[in-house]
Each structure stands twice: as C-alpha cells, then as structure tokens.
Enzyme design. Sequence first.
Site, mmCIF file in Angstrom:
data_model
loop_
_atom_site.group_PDB
_atom_site.id
_atom_site.type_symbol
_atom_site.label_atom_id
_atom_site.label_comp_id
_atom_site.label_asym_id
_atom_site.label_seq_id
_atom_site.Cartn_x
_atom_site.Cartn_y
_atom_site.Cartn_z
ATOM 1 N N HIS A 1 -4.472 -1.044 -5.859
ATOM 2 C CA HIS A 1 -5.151 -0.156 -5.331
ATOM 3 C C HIS A 1 -5.734 0.830 -6.182
ATOM 4 O O HIS A 1 -5.148 1.393 -7.179
ATOM 5 C CB HIS A 1 -3.956 0.791 -4.343
ATOM 6 C CG HIS A 1 -3.290 0.039 -3.390
ATOM 7 N ND1 HIS A 1 -2.364 -0.935 -3.404
ATOM 8 C CD2 HIS A 1 -3.778 -0.221 -1.925
ATOM 9 C CE1 HIS A 1 -2.054 -1.542 -2.257
ATOM 10 N NE2 HIS A 1 -3.075 -1.053 -1.238
ATOM 11 N N HIS B 1 -8.535 -1.168 -1.824
ATOM 12 C CA HIS B 1 -7.182 -1.863 -1.725
ATOM 13 C C HIS B 1 -8.103 -3.107 -2.094
ATOM 14 O O HIS B 1 -9.170 -3.593 -1.748
ATOM 15 C CB HIS B 1 -6.773 -2.298 -0.291
ATOM 16 C CG HIS B 1 -6.268 -1.128 0.451
ATOM 17 N ND1 HIS B 1 -4.989 -0.986 0.802
ATOM 18 C CD2 HIS B 1 -7.133 -0.037 1.066
ATOM 19 C CE1 HIS B 1 -4.706 0.244 1.298
ATOM 20 N NE2 HIS B 1 -5.900 0.806 1.646
ATOM 21 N N ASP C 1 -1.729 -7.462 -5.375
ATOM 22 C CA ASP C 1 -2.440 -6.470 -4.829
ATOM 23 C C ASP C 1 -2.901 -5.279 -5.759
ATOM 24 O O ASP C 1 -2.061 -5.386 -7.044
ATOM 25 C CB ASP C 1 -1.230 -5.598 -4.049
ATOM 26 C CG ASP C 1 -1.923 -5.246 -2.638
ATOM 27 O OD1 ASP C 1 -2.991 -5.544 -2.358
ATOM 28 O OD2 ASP C 1 -0.863 -4.881 -1.861
ATOM 29 N N GLN D 1 2.153 -10.954 -3.163
ATOM 30 C CA GLN D 1 0.649 -10.580 -2.901
ATOM 31 C C GLN D 1 0.126 -9.934 -4.320
ATOM 32 O O GLN D 1 0.733 -9.028 -4.981
ATOM 33 C CB GLN D 1 0.544 -9.451 -1.838
ATOM 34 C CG GLN D 1 -0.816 -9.162 -1.059
ATOM 35 C CD GLN D 1 -0.812 -8.516 -0.061
ATOM 36 O OE1 GLN D 1 0.013 -7.420 0.150
ATOM 37 N NE2 GLN D 1 -1.515 -8.754 0.908
ATOM 38 N N CYS E 1 0.750 -1.245 -0.104
ATOM 39 C CA CYS E 1 0.027 0.118 -0.085
ATOM 40 C C CYS E 1 0.850 0.990 0.119
ATOM 41 O O CYS E 1 0.434 2.268 -0.798
ATOM 42 C CB CYS E 1 -0.739 -0.028 1.089
ATOM 43 S SG CYS E 1 -1.473 -1.704 1.855
#
Length: 635
Positions: A385, A510, A383, A381, A334
């Site tokens: 955003h 997220h 991920d 991960q 993040c």
Amino acid sequence: MKLKVMLPDGDIREYDRGTTIEQVAKSIGASLMKHAVAGKINGAPVDLNRTLEEDCQVEIITLDSKDGLEILRHSTAHVMAQAIKRIYGNQAVNLGIGPVIDDGFYYDIDLGKALTTDDLSSIEKEMERIVQENLPIVRRVVSREEAVQIFSEDPLKLELIHGLPKDAVISIYDQGEFFDLCRGPHLPSTGRIKGFKLMSVAGAYWRGDSNNPMLQRIYGTAFPKKAQLDEHLQMLEEARKRDHRKLGKELGLFMFSEEAPGMPFYLPKGMIIRNELEHFSREEQRKQDYEEVRTPFMMNQKLWEQSGHWDHYHENMYFTEVDETKFALKPMNCPGHMLIFKNSLHSYRELPIRISEFGQVHRHEFSGALNGMMRVRTFCQDDAHIFVRPDQIEDEIGRVIGLIDRIYQVFGFEYTIELSTRPEQSMGSEELWNQAESALRNVLDRMGIVYRLNEGDGAFYGPKIDFHILDALKRSWQCGTIQLDFQMPEKFDLSYIGEDNRKYRPVVIHRAIYGSVDRFVGILTEHYSGAFPLWLAPVQVKLLPVSDHQLNYALQVKEALRDAGIRAEVDGRNEKLGYKIREAQLQKVPFTLVLGENEVASGAVAVRKRGEGDLGVKQVEDFMDQILNEIREKK
C-alpha cells in the site's frame, strides 16, 4: 414497403419487409452469405431465416466470431441430445439444460443408466450420423399451453416452462424427429458442424441445488474446423502433462490433506521456490524504497466494519470469538496497513510511503471451487500500500507498472492490461470515483499502453488496473493489480501535514505483483512444466558418483557448491549410472555432474545440462563460476 437497415459499418440500405437475415448477408457479398450462421437485429441474436419487419440495425454472425462459436457449440449440444434420445429411447431420457461454457458446452440429462467413456464413443458416432443427415434446424414459437402439452412427460422441461416470465416468448427448435425447448439461435442445419468431441461425464444437481435430483452432465466441445479441434485437444493433453497438482506430487513441491481442505502444505522443495520468489520480489522492492511490515492474522470485527469489508465481503470471511469479542481472520492486508500509517504523524515530505507485506490471508471458498494451488482458502498475498499526495498519483502508478513489467520479464511472461471501473456495489462519491478512474486512464495513455476497458469490475473501494499474464500454453491468468483508493483513507481518517501545517488526506494505491504467491507457484509449475529455471530450481545440481569409490569426492564437491550458495544433492544409491541420469532428468534438475575415476583424479566434473546434454569436463571452480553467473542473471 422498404425498410431502412443500418449495418455495423454505418452503411444504411433499404430492403423489403420480410427480407431474411440470410438474404441481407447475400446482398452484402457471396462470401459473407457462405460463412453466415446467424445474425443480430438491434443487438438481439436471431436465426438466418428471421425476417425484417421494421427499421433496424443488422449484424451478420459468422463462425469465426465469438457469437458464431457459441451458436456452433449450442447447436452441437442439441445434436448430442438428439443422439442420446436415439440410442436410449425418447421416453427413457429427460433433458435438463445444455448451455455453452468456456471451451465447449454441456447437457444435463436424467437417464436410468450410468454413462461410461465407451457410451460417449457410441453417442459421438450417432452424432456423426446426424451431422451427415444435414437436418434443417427450424425454430417455431408456441404458446405456454402448447409448450406444457408438448413436454407433458418431461418434468425438467416443465419446471423450466413454469419458471418463465408471463410475457416470455417460448420457442422450440426442431431437427428431424428431435425437438427441444430453446431460445436459440442455431445453425441453419446439422451439416454445418465439422469438429466436435465429447470430453467427460460427471454428476450434477439439477439447477445446482443439492436438494434436487442428481443428473448426469456430459461435457463436450466443438470448433468450426477439425484442425482447430485437434489443436485444442493437443493443448488439453499438454495441459494435463503440466498439471501443477500432478507435477507438485511427482517433484515433491507441495501437498494437500483432508485435514485442511483448500490449504496447501509446502514441502521442502516447494518452500525453496516460494522463498526464492519472495526474495526476488523483496530485492526489487528494496530498490524502490518499500518498507516491509507484518500485520496480525486476526483482528477485531469492528475493524472490518470500519474498512467496508463487512458490508462488501463478509460472506467470504472466517470469524471467531475471543474473550466474548468477535474477531475475523483477515481476507486482505489493507486495514492493517491503514493502522500502521495512522500510528505516526507524517509530513508531506515523507510521501510516498510504500508499505509491503507477504501477508497470509484466509477467504472462504466453496469446496467445489477448490482447485489445487489455483483456488485455495488460505494464501500469501504479496501486498503493498502506497500512501501518496494527490499530485503524486500518476507518477507513482507509472513506477508500479514499471516494477511489475520488470518482474514479469524475468519469467518470460507476456501480459495484457485491463482497466476496471466502478462496480454496482461500491462505496464513495461519484466525483471521487471519476477522479480515480481518470488518473488511471491518464497513466496508461501517457505511457502508450494498450488496455481493455472492463466496465463495472473494479474493487468496491476503487478502480483498478489488472495484469493478465500468458503462460507457455497461452492461457491467461490475472495476477498483478494496481488499485486506486480514495475511500479507505476517509474510513480511517488518515492524514499528513502539508507545507502549510494543515492536515490533508492521502490517497492509497493498493498493489500486488504475484497476487497470490501460492497461485503463482502453481502457474509457474505449469508454465515451466516443472523444469524451473536455474535460479528457481529446488535442486540446481545433481551429483552422480559412478560407484561407491567416488562417493566421498561427490560429497566434497557438494560441500563446495553449498558453501557457494548452490543447491546440490548427491545420488549415492548403488544403481547403474544410466538409471541415475534418467532419474535426474525426470526430476528436471538443471545440471547433472557425473563423477568417475578420471574426474576424481583431476578435480573435475563431467557436466550434463538439462535440454542440452553432455557439455564436457570442467574444473569444479570453473563450473561454479558459470552456474553462479547464470543464477545472478536469473537464467
């Protein structure tokens, strides 16, 4: 004097003072009384013979409920402790604690003899005798002084008694000659236990403290019906066969080493699976305008203090020092994505901005918690955003839910959804949290999605929607997540330029789909029992020349398959054909091609398909067309 009792359905009935829970169950119905094992008075679990002394709410607990199953298992733990004392002598055994756990129970004991599997069988037989004796299980309340005297020769129980609050009610449960310190409640008698099994024995420090003595921990399980126990044991056996650590080694997918505890090594075949998973996800994200980035593994500690991870997560992080400056290995992606967003000016017209990363993260886990690919110290991960305007929140969350659903469908996963709200340790104002929680609820309600509310289990920066997938054995795994965050944009002073040329604060979503790619590989290995679908299989085709005379032809076919993008191997060993076919089956290869004289002469292949057997002879081009179509369709 009559008491007023409210039942779970809201019905209010009157009973005499001193009426037992069992009598309440009988008054409601004979069937309920037959199946009742305990009750609740104002939400507190109690035995069936507990009496009513004032107006209250009452609930009857039956074996087919979660509470009933826990009571059954805890009572079975007491029966096990009684059997151990009978076999080894009352003075030779000191009892620790015997709580209920997921799928069963355990009891910690101090015994001068190391127990074996044969000993567990002997204990089980004695337990069966105790069940047949149908001993009443009776509660008695004692004073602290009485408790100390009763357990004067049992140091473990004395330690527990001395640790109780001064105003604690101390109770003992008797069954036959056996008694044990316990809060209860319990079954009315040992005869109510039908199906149980002792599973294993292991060492365990008393009260989990390595400074304390090592005890023996016996694990067991129990179910209301013998058939349920048999089904559970069968499921455990199937789970053992599917264990990703076992299959990972047999199929050459991944390995672990003492030189890097909790950190997986991907072998070539395992790397193929991981790459295919990432490629599939990338293609789906590309269709939704995600842009992929890469952020550093290690960043300045000040960044983690700014993001809030230091306050809420630093005990799970790894730190180092470079040029007298403290750095941390990233546990999450993040903060790096916040810096990327802040690197440029953004107009309201650009939003949503979707940033994705397959980012390697590191998190500290205790060595005892490590579990193959399922619990590691470093993992990738998947991920993303998403930076949105407030008016875009609900639509964008809906898009993410749709993306996760499409990807899970390819793997054949059913899933459940959970909405987690503000935890005790969180950052930000109550107003922003309420706004975020309402947005998530609105999306789920608008889409008609059934979900469970999980109070207080959100991330420290925002509420979340978690996806729990169900594998082939109906085990639940939390993988995908959507988290709504008003806090981090504040922490990093993020902004975009609105239509009126003023600065506004974006909101961050997220998002993860696999969660941990490594864990997802482990889950898939067990879900498919190593028999991966064609598009994921490390080796899609195995070529088996009948003899050395067909080896060159096999290599030519392999080259043609490789050029078409099909993963193939040739088994050119000087072994019997039946042996090589069996080996290919053990390696769970989707397609096996047998190549003999006739196939060479006609430019064909004899096709065998995993799970279906012989499909006959096909021309190489026709076979390639078929297999490429199945790969494209993710079959």
